[in-house]
Every structure is written in C-alpha cells, then in structure tokens.
Write a protein that holds these residues in place. Sequence first.
Motif, PDB file in Angstrom:
ATOM      1  N   VAL A  23     -38.023 -30.509 -29.921  1.00 35.98           N
ATOM      2  CA  VAL A  23     -38.236 -30.021 -28.555  1.00 35.98           C
ATOM      3  C   VAL A  23     -36.991 -29.298 -28.062  1.00 35.98           C
ATOM      4  O   VAL A  23     -37.064 -28.173 -27.546  1.00 35.98           O
ATOM      5  N   PHE A  24     -35.820 -29.924 -28.241  1.00 31.21           N
ATOM      6  CA  PHE A  24     -34.601 -29.286 -27.751  1.00 31.21           C
ATOM      7  C   PHE A  24     -34.166 -28.120 -28.626  1.00 31.21           C
ATOM      8  O   PHE A  24     -33.617 -27.139 -28.127  1.00 31.21           O
ATOM      9  N   THR A  25     -34.448 -28.191 -29.914  1.00 31.41           N
ATOM     10  CA  THR A  25     -34.116 -27.060 -30.776  1.00 31.41           C
ATOM     11  C   THR A  25     -34.900 -25.818 -30.353  1.00 31.41           C
ATOM     12  O   THR A  25     -34.385 -24.702 -30.427  1.00 31.41           O
ATOM     13  N   LEU A  26     -36.130 -26.006 -29.883  1.00 27.89           N
ATOM     14  CA  LEU A  26     -36.903 -24.875 -29.380  1.00 27.89           C
ATOM     15  C   LEU A  26     -36.222 -24.204 -28.191  1.00 27.89           C
ATOM     16  O   LEU A  26     -36.465 -23.026 -27.913  1.00 27.89           O
ATOM     17  N   GLY A  27     -35.363 -24.938 -27.504  1.00 29.92           N
ATOM     18  CA  GLY A  27     -34.655 -24.385 -26.357  1.00 29.92           C
ATOM     19  C   GLY A  27     -33.592 -23.366 -26.705  1.00 29.92           C
ATOM     20  O   GLY A  27     -32.988 -22.767 -25.823  1.00 29.92           O
ATOM     21  N   THR A  28     -33.382 -23.121 -27.982  1.00 26.79           N
ATOM     22  CA  THR A  28     -32.344 -22.165 -28.386  1.00 26.79           C
ATOM     23  C   THR A  28     -32.789 -20.710 -28.282  1.00 26.79           C
ATOM     24  O   THR A  28     -31.958 -19.815 -28.358  1.00 26.79           O
ATOM     25  N   ARG A  29     -34.080 -20.479 -28.115  1.00 26.15           N
ATOM     26  CA  ARG A  29     -34.615 -19.115 -28.015  1.00 26.15           C
ATOM     27  C   ARG A  29     -35.497 -19.014 -26.785  1.00 26.15           C
ATOM     28  O   ARG A  29     -36.302 -19.914 -26.516  1.00 26.15           O
ATOM     29  N   ALA A  30     -35.378 -17.934 -26.063  1.00 24.54           N
ATOM     30  CA  ALA A  30     -36.148 -17.754 -24.831  1.00 24.54           C
ATOM     31  C   ALA A  30     -37.659 -17.855 -25.081  1.00 24.54           C
ATOM     32  O   ALA A  30     -38.387 -18.446 -24.280  1.00 24.54           O
TER      33      ALA A  30
END
Length: 139
Positions: A23-30
């Motif tokens: 979930v947080f890794t997905l936060g690395t790209r807009a």
Amino acid sequence: MSHSFHRFWLKITAIVVGIFGPVFTLGTRAATAEPARFTLDLLSWPLDGRTTFTHPDTQFLAALTGGFLVGWGVMIWLLATSVYDHAPEAVRRAVLLGVLSWFVLDSAGSIASGNASNAVFNVAVLLLAVGPLWRPARA
C-alpha cells in the motif's frame, strides 16, 4: 494456546504487518498513490482529503516504509514456518517484542506529530497482530 495455534497466528501477524507494505509502496508514484494517500488520511483522522503524496520526500518515505513492512512481514512468516518448531518461545518473544516496540514508537511519534488518532488505530492493529501471542503456548 497450543503451539500449532501460535504458529498459525504468527502467519496472521505476518500478513497484518506486511499488507501495509505494498500500500505504501504504491505511494511512490502519483498514478498509484491513492491507496497510500487514503490510508494515511484515514490514520490521521478525520478523513478530510488534506493528506497528499505529492512531495518527493513523502514518496521516498513511503518507499522506505513499504520495504520495511514487507520485509518485516516476510521475516515473521519465515520465523513461523522455518524456525518456530526449533525455538517456539524465542520466536514468540521476538515477534511480540518487535510488535510492542513498533506500537510504542509509532504511537508516541503519532501523538507527538499531532496525529493521536493513529495511536487509537494502533491499538486495534496491536491486538490483531499479537492475538494469543501474549502468553506462551502450552506444550
């Protein structure tokens, strides 16, 4: 609780910890940040849409957090499946102390940063992650 139930619960703990990593890794790209943004917005209650993942520092911290959480979840899973039979009490204590350490520091930091609502959410995660691991298993 029996050793087999503790081993089962350690796998639950691994999933509870590790599920937040992607979930947080997905936060690395807009383009993929919405799950991370929503999760952080929820944990910093109330849901107000003010949380963003647009700053590069936030995206970098999300990458680090995601990696650590997945790695910690995998480690707990492997302790449950590869080590537990050889040292059940040591595995139980290690995971229990790891989860308690997370709880204390994460909750204290959340309160200090003005996000006390996350400390409340942490209680629920703590109870789910620890479950029956509070007590040693019976032989």
